[in-house]
Design a protein around this motif. Structure first.
Motif, PDB file in Angstrom:
ATOM      1  N   ASN A 197     -23.900  -6.493  75.810  1.00 51.42           N
ATOM      2  CA  ASN A 197     -23.673  -6.555  74.363  1.00 51.42           C
ATOM      3  C   ASN A 197     -24.686  -5.625  73.702  1.00 51.42           C
ATOM      4  OD1 ASN A 197     -21.602  -8.677  74.351  1.00 51.42           O
ATOM      5  ND2 ASN A 197     -23.246  -9.950  75.156  1.00 51.42           N
ATOM      6  N   PRO A 198     -24.309  -4.377  73.455  1.00 50.30           N
ATOM      7  CA  PRO A 198     -25.286  -3.365  73.046  1.00 50.30           C
ATOM      8  C   PRO A 198     -25.874  -3.572  71.662  1.00 50.30           C
ATOM      9  CG  PRO A 198     -23.065  -2.471  72.959  1.00 50.30           C
ATOM     10  CD  PRO A 198     -22.963  -3.803  73.623  1.00 50.30           C
ATOM     11  N   TYR A 199     -25.160  -4.283  70.798  1.00 51.24           N
ATOM     12  CA  TYR A 199     -25.685  -4.582  69.471  1.00 51.24           C
ATOM     13  C   TYR A 199     -26.095  -6.044  69.410  1.00 51.24           C
ATOM     14  CZ  TYR A 199     -23.519  -0.166  68.033  1.00 51.24           C
ATOM     15  OH  TYR A 199     -23.165   1.152  67.915  1.00 51.24           O
ATOM     16  N   CYS A 200     -27.206  -6.316  68.754  1.00 54.46           N
ATOM     17  CA  CYS A 200     -27.685  -7.687  68.622  1.00 54.46           C
ATOM     18  C   CYS A 200     -26.680  -8.505  67.806  1.00 54.46           C
ATOM     19  CB  CYS A 200     -29.044  -7.700  67.936  1.00 54.46           C
ATOM     20  SG  CYS A 200     -29.635  -9.350  67.493  1.00 54.46           S
ATOM     21  N   PRO A 201     -26.086  -9.548  68.377  1.00 51.53           N
ATOM     22  CA  PRO A 201     -25.088 -10.328  67.630  1.00 51.53           C
ATOM     23  C   PRO A 201     -25.639 -10.937  66.343  1.00 51.53           C
ATOM     24  CG  PRO A 201     -24.966 -10.829  69.976  1.00 51.53           C
ATOM     25  CD  PRO A 201     -26.202 -10.005  69.779  1.00 51.53           C
ATOM     26  N   SER A 202     -26.885 -11.382  66.368  1.00 54.47           N
ATOM     27  CA  SER A 202     -27.463 -12.003  65.171  1.00 54.47           C
ATOM     28  C   SER A 202     -27.569 -10.991  64.033  1.00 54.47           C
ATOM     29  CB  SER A 202     -28.853 -12.562  65.486  1.00 54.47           C
ATOM     30  OG  SER A 202     -28.787 -13.564  66.464  1.00 54.47           O
ATOM     31  N   LEU A 203     -28.076  -9.795  64.340  1.00 51.61           N
ATOM     32  CA  LEU A 203     -28.238  -8.786  63.299  1.00 51.61           C
ATOM     33  C   LEU A 203     -26.889  -8.232  62.859  1.00 51.61           C
ATOM     34  CD1 LEU A 203     -30.186  -7.278  61.525  1.00 51.61           C
ATOM     35  CD2 LEU A 203     -30.503  -5.589  63.359  1.00 51.61           C
ATOM     36  N   ALA A 204     -25.973  -8.028  63.803  1.00 49.04           N
ATOM     37  CA  ALA A 204     -24.643  -7.531  63.449  1.00 49.04           C
ATOM     38  C   ALA A 204     -23.931  -8.507  62.513  1.00 49.04           C
ATOM     39  CB  ALA A 204     -23.814  -7.289  64.708  1.00 49.04           C
ATOM     40  N   SER A 205     -24.029  -9.800  62.810  1.00 48.00           N
ATOM     41  CA  SER A 205     -23.410 -10.808  61.948  1.00 48.00           C
ATOM     42  C   SER A 205     -24.002 -10.763  60.547  1.00 48.00           C
ATOM     43  CB  SER A 205     -23.604 -12.195  62.563  1.00 48.00           C
ATOM     44  OG  SER A 205     -23.098 -13.197  61.712  1.00 48.00           O
ATOM     45  N   HIS A 206     -25.306 -10.581  60.474  1.00 50.19           N
ATOM     46  CA  HIS A 206     -25.961 -10.488  59.171  1.00 50.19           C
ATOM     47  C   HIS A 206     -25.499  -9.245  58.409  1.00 50.19           C
ATOM     48  CE1 HIS A 206     -28.940 -11.056  56.082  1.00 50.19           C
ATOM     49  NE2 HIS A 206     -29.514  -9.895  56.354  1.00 50.19           N
ATOM     50  N   LEU A 207     -25.287  -8.128  59.105  1.00 54.57           N
ATOM     51  CA  LEU A 207     -24.805  -6.920  58.448  1.00 54.57           C
ATOM     52  C   LEU A 207     -23.370  -7.091  57.945  1.00 54.57           C
ATOM     53  CD1 LEU A 207     -26.158  -3.944  60.598  1.00 54.57           C
ATOM     54  CD2 LEU A 207     -26.982  -4.778  58.395  1.00 54.57           C
ATOM     55  N   VAL A 208     -22.534  -7.784  58.711  1.00 55.34           N
ATOM     56  CA  VAL A 208     -21.164  -8.046  58.257  1.00 55.34           C
ATOM     57  C   VAL A 208     -21.191  -8.865  56.968  1.00 55.34           C
ATOM     58  CG1 VAL A 208     -19.003  -9.228  58.783  1.00 55.34           C
ATOM     59  CG2 VAL A 208     -20.130  -7.861  60.549  1.00 55.34           C
ATOM     60  N   ASP A 209     -21.982  -9.937  56.968  1.00 49.69           N
ATOM     61  CA  ASP A 209     -22.080 -10.766  55.761  1.00 49.69           C
ATOM     62  C   ASP A 209     -22.607  -9.950  54.583  1.00 49.69           C
ATOM     63  OD1 ASP A 209     -21.217 -12.933  57.230  1.00 49.69           O
ATOM     64  OD2 ASP A 209     -23.224 -13.779  57.526  1.00 49.69           O
ATOM     65  N   SER A 210     -23.609  -9.126  54.848  1.00 50.79           N
ATOM     66  CA  SER A 210     -24.184  -8.308  53.784  1.00 50.79           C
ATOM     67  C   SER A 210     -23.173  -7.310  53.245  1.00 50.79           C
ATOM     68  CB  SER A 210     -25.427  -7.573  54.299  1.00 50.79           C
ATOM     69  OG  SER A 210     -26.441  -8.485  54.666  1.00 50.79           O
ATOM     70  N   ALA A 211     -22.385  -6.710  54.141  1.00 49.94           N
ATOM     71  CA  ALA A 211     -21.385  -5.734  53.708  1.00 49.94           C
ATOM     72  C   ALA A 211     -20.337  -6.387  52.817  1.00 49.94           C
ATOM     73  CB  ALA A 211     -20.726  -5.092  54.920  1.00 49.94           C
ATOM     74  N   ARG A 212     -19.945  -7.603  53.138  1.00 48.37           N
ATOM     75  CA  ARG A 212     -18.924  -8.288  52.343  1.00 48.37           C
ATOM     76  C   ARG A 212     -19.479  -8.803  51.019  1.00 48.37           C
ATOM     77  NH1 ARG A 212     -16.244 -11.127  57.718  1.00 48.37           N
ATOM     78  NH2 ARG A 212     -14.858  -9.360  58.205  1.00 48.37           N
ATOM     79  N   GLU A 213     -20.766  -9.094  50.997  1.00 49.18           N
ATOM     80  CA  GLU A 213     -21.377  -9.621  49.775  1.00 49.18           C
ATOM     81  C   GLU A 213     -21.864  -8.524  48.840  1.00 49.18           C
ATOM     82  OE1 GLU A 213     -24.455 -12.065  51.380  1.00 49.18           O
ATOM     83  OE2 GLU A 213     -23.052 -13.525  52.237  1.00 49.18           O
ATOM     84  N   ALA A 214     -22.234  -7.369  49.369  1.00 47.77           N
ATOM     85  CA  ALA A 214     -22.888  -6.339  48.561  1.00 47.77           C
ATOM     86  C   ALA A 214     -21.942  -5.258  48.061  1.00 47.77           C
ATOM     87  CB  ALA A 214     -24.013  -5.690  49.364  1.00 47.77           C
ATOM     88  N   THR A 215     -20.688  -5.232  48.547  1.00 48.73           N
ATOM     89  CA  THR A 215     -19.745  -4.200  48.132  1.00 48.73           C
ATOM     90  C   THR A 215     -18.626  -4.818  47.314  1.00 48.73           C
ATOM     91  OG1 THR A 215     -18.499  -4.434  50.206  1.00 48.73           O
ATOM     92  CG2 THR A 215     -20.239  -2.768  50.134  1.00 48.73           C
ATOM     93  N   ASP A 216     -17.889  -3.970  46.591  1.00 48.42           N
ATOM     94  CA  ASP A 216     -16.817  -4.495  45.737  1.00 48.42           C
ATOM     95  C   ASP A 216     -15.575  -4.786  46.560  1.00 48.42           C
ATOM     96  OD1 ASP A 216     -15.329  -2.045  46.056  1.00 48.42           O
ATOM     97  OD2 ASP A 216     -16.567  -1.144  44.490  1.00 48.42           O
ATOM     98  N   ALA A 217     -14.605  -5.389  45.911  1.00 49.12           N
ATOM     99  CA  ALA A 217     -13.408  -5.849  46.617  1.00 49.12           C
ATOM    100  C   ALA A 217     -12.585  -4.703  47.180  1.00 49.12           C
ATOM    101  CB  ALA A 217     -12.549  -6.693  45.674  1.00 49.12           C
ATOM    102  N   ASP A 218     -12.772  -3.503  46.667  1.00 50.68           N
ATOM    103  CA  ASP A 218     -11.995  -2.352  47.142  1.00 50.68           C
ATOM    104  C   ASP A 218     -12.555  -1.747  48.424  1.00 50.68           C
ATOM    105  OD1 ASP A 218     -10.270  -2.546  44.977  1.00 50.68           O
ATOM    106  OD2 ASP A 218     -11.531  -1.256  43.725  1.00 50.68           O
TER     107      ASP A 218
END
Length: 286
Positions: A128-149
């Motif tokens: 698993n080349p990417y850290c699952p904990s950090l990747a999950s946090h980035l996914v949440d951040s991307a959905r929370e910090a960007t607009d609906a488009d």
């Protein structure tokens, strides 16, 4: 915590860092791509390095991957947010999509993938080349910090090619047939070295093009630059949000990744090699 960020200079310029200072770090693996810019954001220490150096001087094959990761480790970084510009291998991942991949396929040929060697053999797990904990946090951040488009995609395989040329059509079609999702030139060996350095590491990638597989859209530098500029605001927002909301109780399996991986007895490792990798593996020789 000290959070490392690797990307283009536009990210550093957008981060509202306080107490900014520049650390010039020398490493056993040469000079990093630039000085490490240190600063504070929301009570977190941040260390930033531009992967390609000032004015984008280092091509993908020759970027200072070993020195960059070593330098971040030496200033106390324990997790790294990487940003990448990538091409899309899927119709439903159009330009200006943000992707947080969970897998990598390595198609590079001319890059050193390890800190070790020279009388020391390390067999590092990399399933698993990417850290699952950090990747999950980035996914949440991307959905929370960007607009609906903004289209945000979780998971997917990043195929890393040598470059600096883009793919041939035959290569691009082959990668699509494998079911891979995005294509770029910088995930490897950066992710491998981060794992050897026991750093939690994950990527937020911005899609700039459809590579060369799409009949009505063939990648060009002009298109890449235009869409990379358009992606910059979204990626900057994600990185800043991820830093501000980084959990205090964050844990990563990467922080003990070297356990059980050193195959050479300590007494058989040359002294020069032990000195060179002391920052990375010295604790395992005590």
């Amino acid at each position: 915590m000290t959070i490392g960020v690797i990307g283009g200079s536009g990210i550093y310029e957008a981060l509202p860092l306080e107490n900014v200072r520049h650390e010039h770090v020398s490493t056993p693996y040469g000079e990093p791509s630039d000085a490490v810019t240190m600063g504070d954001l929301a009570g977190r220490e941040v260390a930033f390095l531009p992967r390609h150096g000032e004015d984008h001087r280092h091509p993908p094959t020759d970027a200072s991957y070993q020195a960059n990761i070593y330098a971040l480790k030496s200033v106390g970084v324990d997790r790294v947010i990487s940003t990448n510009a990538v091409g899309s291998l899927r119709e439903d991942l159009p330009p200006r999509t943000l992707v947080v991949p969970d897998q990598i396929f390595d198609r590079t040929k001319h890059r050193s993938p390890t800190f070790f060697g020279d009388g020391m053999v390390v067999h590092m797990g990399f399933a698993n080349p990417y850290c699952p904990s950090l990747a999950s946090h980035l996914v949440d951040s991307a959905r929370e910090a960007t607009d609906a488009d903004t289209n945000v995609a979780a998971d997917g395989t990043y195929v890393c090619i040598e470059g600096p040329q883009f793919s041939t059509k035959a290569e691009s079609e082959f990668y699509r047939e494998q079911g891979w999702d995005i294509i770029g030139m910088t995930a490897i060996p950066e992710a491998k070295l981060a794992r050897e350095a026991e750093l939690s590491y994950a990527t937020i990638a911005g899609v700039t093009d459809y590579d060369v597989w799409k009949s009505d859209s063939e990648v060009s530098l002009e298109e890449v630059r235009e869409n990379a500029t358009a992606n910059r605001g979204s990626i900057n927002a994600v990185v800043e949000h991820a830093i501000r909301t980084m959990p205090d109780d964050f844990e990563s399996e990467a922080w003990t990744a070297l356990e059980g991986t050193i195959n050479t007895p300590p007494e058989a490792i040359p002294e020069e090699t032990r000195e060179r990798i002391d920052l990375l593996a010295g604790d395992y020789f005590e």
